[in-house]
Scaffold this motif. Structure first.
Motif, PDB file in Angstrom:
ATOM      1  N   ASN A 104       4.734  16.588  -9.068  1.00 27.40           N
ATOM      2  CA  ASN A 104       4.161  16.362  -7.741  1.00 27.40           C
ATOM      3  C   ASN A 104       2.906  15.505  -7.890  1.00 27.40           C
ATOM      4  O   ASN A 104       1.965  15.897  -8.570  1.00 27.40           O
ATOM      5  CB  ASN A 104       3.816  17.710  -7.113  1.00 27.40           C
ATOM      6  CG  ASN A 104       3.150  17.573  -5.767  1.00 27.40           C
ATOM      7  OD1 ASN A 104       3.077  16.496  -5.197  1.00 27.40           O
ATOM      8  ND2 ASN A 104       2.647  18.675  -5.260  1.00 27.40           N
ATOM      9  N   LEU A 105       2.872  14.335  -7.252  1.00 31.19           N
ATOM     10  CA  LEU A 105       1.725  13.433  -7.344  1.00 31.19           C
ATOM     11  C   LEU A 105       0.934  13.356  -6.040  1.00 31.19           C
ATOM     12  O   LEU A 105       0.125  12.460  -5.857  1.00 31.19           O
ATOM     13  CB  LEU A 105       2.179  12.024  -7.753  1.00 31.19           C
ATOM     14  CG  LEU A 105       2.822  11.901  -9.123  1.00 31.19           C
ATOM     15  CD1 LEU A 105       3.193  10.448  -9.390  1.00 31.19           C
ATOM     16  CD2 LEU A 105       1.938  12.442 -10.216  1.00 31.19           C
ATOM     17  N   HIS A 106       1.144  14.292  -5.124  1.00 27.22           N
ATOM     18  CA  HIS A 106       0.431  14.267  -3.848  1.00 27.22           C
ATOM     19  C   HIS A 106      -1.091  14.243  -3.998  1.00 27.22           C
ATOM     20  O   HIS A 106      -1.765  13.606  -3.201  1.00 27.22           O
ATOM     21  CB  HIS A 106       0.866  15.445  -2.960  1.00 27.22           C
ATOM     22  CG  HIS A 106       2.209  15.236  -2.342  1.00 27.22           C
ATOM     23  ND1 HIS A 106       3.363  15.680  -2.945  1.00 27.22           N
ATOM     24  CD2 HIS A 106       2.578  14.623  -1.203  1.00 27.22           C
ATOM     25  CE1 HIS A 106       4.385  15.355  -2.188  1.00 27.22           C
ATOM     26  NE2 HIS A 106       3.949  14.712  -1.127  1.00 27.22           N
ATOM     27  N   PRO A 107      -1.689  14.904  -5.007  1.00 28.19           N
ATOM     28  CA  PRO A 107      -3.156  14.893  -5.085  1.00 28.19           C
ATOM     29  C   PRO A 107      -3.753  13.576  -5.593  1.00 28.19           C
ATOM     30  O   PRO A 107      -4.964  13.449  -5.658  1.00 28.19           O
ATOM     31  CB  PRO A 107      -3.482  16.030  -6.058  1.00 28.19           C
ATOM     32  CG  PRO A 107      -2.224  16.529  -6.614  1.00 28.19           C
ATOM     33  CD  PRO A 107      -1.087  15.858  -5.926  1.00 28.19           C
ATOM     34  N   THR A 108      -2.925  12.593  -5.953  1.00 30.04           N
ATOM     35  CA  THR A 108      -3.453  11.336  -6.489  1.00 30.04           C
ATOM     36  C   THR A 108      -3.834  10.368  -5.368  1.00 30.04           C
ATOM     37  O   THR A 108      -3.571  10.621  -4.196  1.00 30.04           O
ATOM     38  CB  THR A 108      -2.420  10.664  -7.412  1.00 30.04           C
ATOM     39  OG1 THR A 108      -1.244  10.380  -6.656  1.00 30.04           O
ATOM     40  CG2 THR A 108      -2.075  11.559  -8.590  1.00 30.04           C
ATOM     41  N   SER A 109      -4.416   9.245  -5.749  1.00 21.81           N
ATOM     42  CA  SER A 109      -4.872   8.223  -4.799  1.00 21.81           C
ATOM     43  C   SER A 109      -3.754   7.261  -4.428  1.00 21.81           C
ATOM     44  O   SER A 109      -2.799   7.077  -5.180  1.00 21.81           O
ATOM     45  CB  SER A 109      -6.018   7.421  -5.406  1.00 21.81           C
ATOM     46  OG  SER A 109      -7.082   8.254  -5.736  1.00 21.81           O
ATOM     47  N   TRP A 118       0.896  -1.151   0.000  1.00 21.00           N
ATOM     48  CA  TRP A 118       0.000   0.000   0.000  1.00 21.00           C
ATOM     49  C   TRP A 118       0.930   1.195   0.000  1.00 21.00           C
ATOM     50  O   TRP A 118       1.698   1.397   0.947  1.00 21.00           O
ATOM     51  CB  TRP A 118      -0.884  -0.038   1.234  1.00 21.00           C
ATOM     52  CG  TRP A 118      -1.704   1.185   1.491  1.00 21.00           C
ATOM     53  CD1 TRP A 118      -1.941   2.235   0.640  1.00 21.00           C
ATOM     54  CD2 TRP A 118      -2.397   1.500   2.692  1.00 21.00           C
ATOM     55  NE1 TRP A 118      -2.741   3.171   1.243  1.00 21.00           N
ATOM     56  CE2 TRP A 118      -3.041   2.741   2.511  1.00 21.00           C
ATOM     57  CE3 TRP A 118      -2.539   0.853   3.914  1.00 21.00           C
ATOM     58  CZ2 TRP A 118      -3.797   3.345   3.490  1.00 21.00           C
ATOM     59  CZ3 TRP A 118      -3.299   1.450   4.895  1.00 21.00           C
ATOM     60  CH2 TRP A 118      -3.935   2.684   4.681  1.00 21.00           C
ATOM     61  N   VAL A 119       0.923   1.949  -1.073  1.00 16.50           N
ATOM     62  CA  VAL A 119       1.857   3.065  -1.227  1.00 16.50           C
ATOM     63  C   VAL A 119       1.107   4.349  -1.564  1.00 16.50           C
ATOM     64  O   VAL A 119       0.004   4.325  -2.103  1.00 16.50           O
ATOM     65  CB  VAL A 119       2.924   2.772  -2.315  1.00 16.50           C
ATOM     66  CG1 VAL A 119       3.805   1.607  -1.912  1.00 16.50           C
ATOM     67  CG2 VAL A 119       2.281   2.526  -3.665  1.00 16.50           C
ATOM     68  N   ARG A 120       1.734   5.458  -1.233  1.00 14.97           N
ATOM     69  CA  ARG A 120       1.189   6.781  -1.526  1.00 14.97           C
ATOM     70  C   ARG A 120       2.140   7.472  -2.516  1.00 14.97           C
ATOM     71  O   ARG A 120       3.284   7.772  -2.175  1.00 14.97           O
ATOM     72  CB  ARG A 120       1.099   7.589  -0.241  1.00 14.97           C
ATOM     73  CG  ARG A 120       0.495   8.963  -0.419  1.00 14.97           C
ATOM     74  CD  ARG A 120       0.011   9.506   0.900  1.00 14.97           C
ATOM     75  NE  ARG A 120      -1.101   8.677   1.364  1.00 14.97           N
ATOM     76  CZ  ARG A 120      -1.318   8.362   2.650  1.00 14.97           C
ATOM     77  NH1 ARG A 120      -0.525   8.823   3.590  1.00 14.97           N
ATOM     78  NH2 ARG A 120      -2.345   7.604   2.992  1.00 14.97           N
ATOM     79  N   PRO A 121       1.702   7.708  -3.761  1.00 12.72           N
ATOM     80  CA  PRO A 121       2.569   8.357  -4.753  1.00 12.72           C
ATOM     81  C   PRO A 121       2.988   9.756  -4.305  1.00 12.72           C
ATOM     82  O   PRO A 121       2.173  10.526  -3.811  1.00 12.72           O
ATOM     83  CB  PRO A 121       1.687   8.431  -6.000  1.00 12.72           C
ATOM     84  CG  PRO A 121       0.654   7.370  -5.811  1.00 12.72           C
ATOM     85  CD  PRO A 121       0.416   7.314  -4.338  1.00 12.72           C
ATOM     86  N   LEU A 122       4.271  10.054  -4.496  1.00 11.41           N
ATOM     87  CA  LEU A 122       4.814  11.365  -4.131  1.00 11.41           C
ATOM     88  C   LEU A 122       5.277  12.139  -5.357  1.00 11.41           C
ATOM     89  O   LEU A 122       4.869  13.270  -5.572  1.00 11.41           O
ATOM     90  CB  LEU A 122       5.989  11.203  -3.162  1.00 11.41           C
ATOM     91  CG  LEU A 122       5.710  10.526  -1.832  1.00 11.41           C
ATOM     92  CD1 LEU A 122       7.004  10.327  -1.066  1.00 11.41           C
ATOM     93  CD2 LEU A 122       4.725  11.348  -1.032  1.00 11.41           C
ATOM     94  N   LEU A 123       6.160  11.509  -6.145  1.00 13.65           N
ATOM     95  CA  LEU A 123       6.797  12.188  -7.270  1.00 13.65           C
ATOM     96  C   LEU A 123       6.886  11.265  -8.474  1.00 13.65           C
ATOM     97  O   LEU A 123       6.973  10.044  -8.316  1.00 13.65           O
ATOM     98  CB  LEU A 123       8.223  12.611  -6.906  1.00 13.65           C
ATOM     99  CG  LEU A 123       8.436  13.467  -5.678  1.00 13.65           C
ATOM    100  CD1 LEU A 123       9.914  13.537  -5.338  1.00 13.65           C
ATOM    101  CD2 LEU A 123       7.879  14.857  -5.908  1.00 13.65           C
ATOM    102  N   LEU A 124       6.887  11.850  -9.652  1.00 13.65           N
ATOM    103  CA  LEU A 124       7.159  11.117 -10.880  1.00 13.65           C
ATOM    104  C   LEU A 124       8.239  11.886 -11.618  1.00 13.65           C
ATOM    105  O   LEU A 124       8.074  13.070 -11.928  1.00 13.65           O
ATOM    106  CB  LEU A 124       5.902  11.003 -11.745  1.00 13.65           C
ATOM    107  CG  LEU A 124       6.061  10.206 -13.035  1.00 13.65           C
ATOM    108  CD1 LEU A 124       6.373   8.736 -12.731  1.00 13.65           C
ATOM    109  CD2 LEU A 124       4.812  10.314 -13.888  1.00 13.65           C
ATOM    110  N   LYS A 125       9.366  11.212 -11.873  1.00 11.77           N
ATOM    111  CA  LYS A 125      10.476  11.848 -12.574  1.00 11.77           C
ATOM    112  C   LYS A 125      10.510  11.312 -13.998  1.00 11.77           C
ATOM    113  O   LYS A 125      10.669  10.119 -14.215  1.00 11.77           O
ATOM    114  CB  LYS A 125      11.796  11.563 -11.871  1.00 11.77           C
ATOM    115  CG  LYS A 125      12.949  12.259 -12.534  1.00 11.77           C
ATOM    116  CD  LYS A 125      14.228  12.069 -11.774  1.00 11.77           C
ATOM    117  CE  LYS A 125      15.287  12.909 -12.426  1.00 11.77           C
ATOM    118  NZ  LYS A 125      16.493  12.210 -12.690  1.00 11.77           N
ATOM    119  N   GLN A 126      10.320  12.208 -14.966  1.00  8.93           N
ATOM    120  CA  GLN A 126      10.377  11.881 -16.392  1.00  8.93           C
ATOM    121  C   GLN A 126      11.467  12.734 -17.015  1.00  8.93           C
ATOM    122  O   GLN A 126      11.263  13.928 -17.246  1.00  8.93           O
ATOM    123  CB  GLN A 126       9.054  12.178 -17.089  1.00  8.93           C
ATOM    124  CG  GLN A 126       7.894  11.346 -16.628  1.00  8.93           C
ATOM    125  CD  GLN A 126       6.603  11.749 -17.322  1.00  8.93           C
ATOM    126  OE1 GLN A 126       6.269  12.915 -17.364  1.00  8.93           O
ATOM    127  NE2 GLN A 126       5.898  10.766 -17.828  1.00  8.93           N
TER     128      GLN A 126
END
Length: 157
Positions: A102-107, A88-96
């Protein structure tokens, strides 16, 4: 209730310090009341084809896909065949590439543990400073995460 950090044994016990400093029953200062006292959670990475996802680990759970229910055995070698560990993880960042989103607003996600690796502060802290909200871009944070997960799911281990 005031929470004191655990101190090394030679400094004395929490109870001894609490009675010495007479902190029992004292409320936290107003500036600290909203701050969580829970320990920090590990940060993990999941490498995709063209991006890296940084997540906060909430909980690991052994799972048997045959039964469809969590099973009571521990996560260690020798557990029943066909079982896997779900995170069970909470997304924080996506590096492309050079972009950091910033992925804080995602589920939160439930995802198989295979492929996740620990991230280190030296790697994550600079990225947190660079992260920007995807609102100004073509894709929302949710869409960026979904696209990454589609690619990661197809990726062979």
């Amino acid at each position: 209730m005031t929470w004191l950090p655990r101190l090394p044994a030679k400094c004395g016990s929490v109870e001894a310090i609490d009675s010495t400093l007479n902190l029992e029953g004292r409320p936290l200062p107003p500036s600290l009341e909203g701050i969580s006292t829970s320990p920090p959670r590990p940060i993990l990475t999941l490498q995709g084809l063209q991006a890296t996802l940084y997540v906060e680990l909430i909980q690991a759970s052994p799972h048997n896909p045959r039964s469809g229910w969590d099973t009571p055995y521990p996560t260690r070698p020798g557990r029943p065949a066909g079982s896997t560990t779900l995170l069970w993880v909470r997304p924080l960042l996506l590096k492309q590439g050079s972009q950091v989103w910033n992925l804080h607003p995602t589920s939160d996600l439930l995802w198989p543990a295979a492929g996740f690796t620990p991230a280190y502060a030296e790697e994550v802290l600079p990225l947190m400073e660079q992260a920007r909200d995807p609102e100004g871009s073509e894709l929302s944070a949710r869409q960026l995460l979904q696209e990454f997960l589609r690619q990661a799911w197809k990726r062979p281990n």
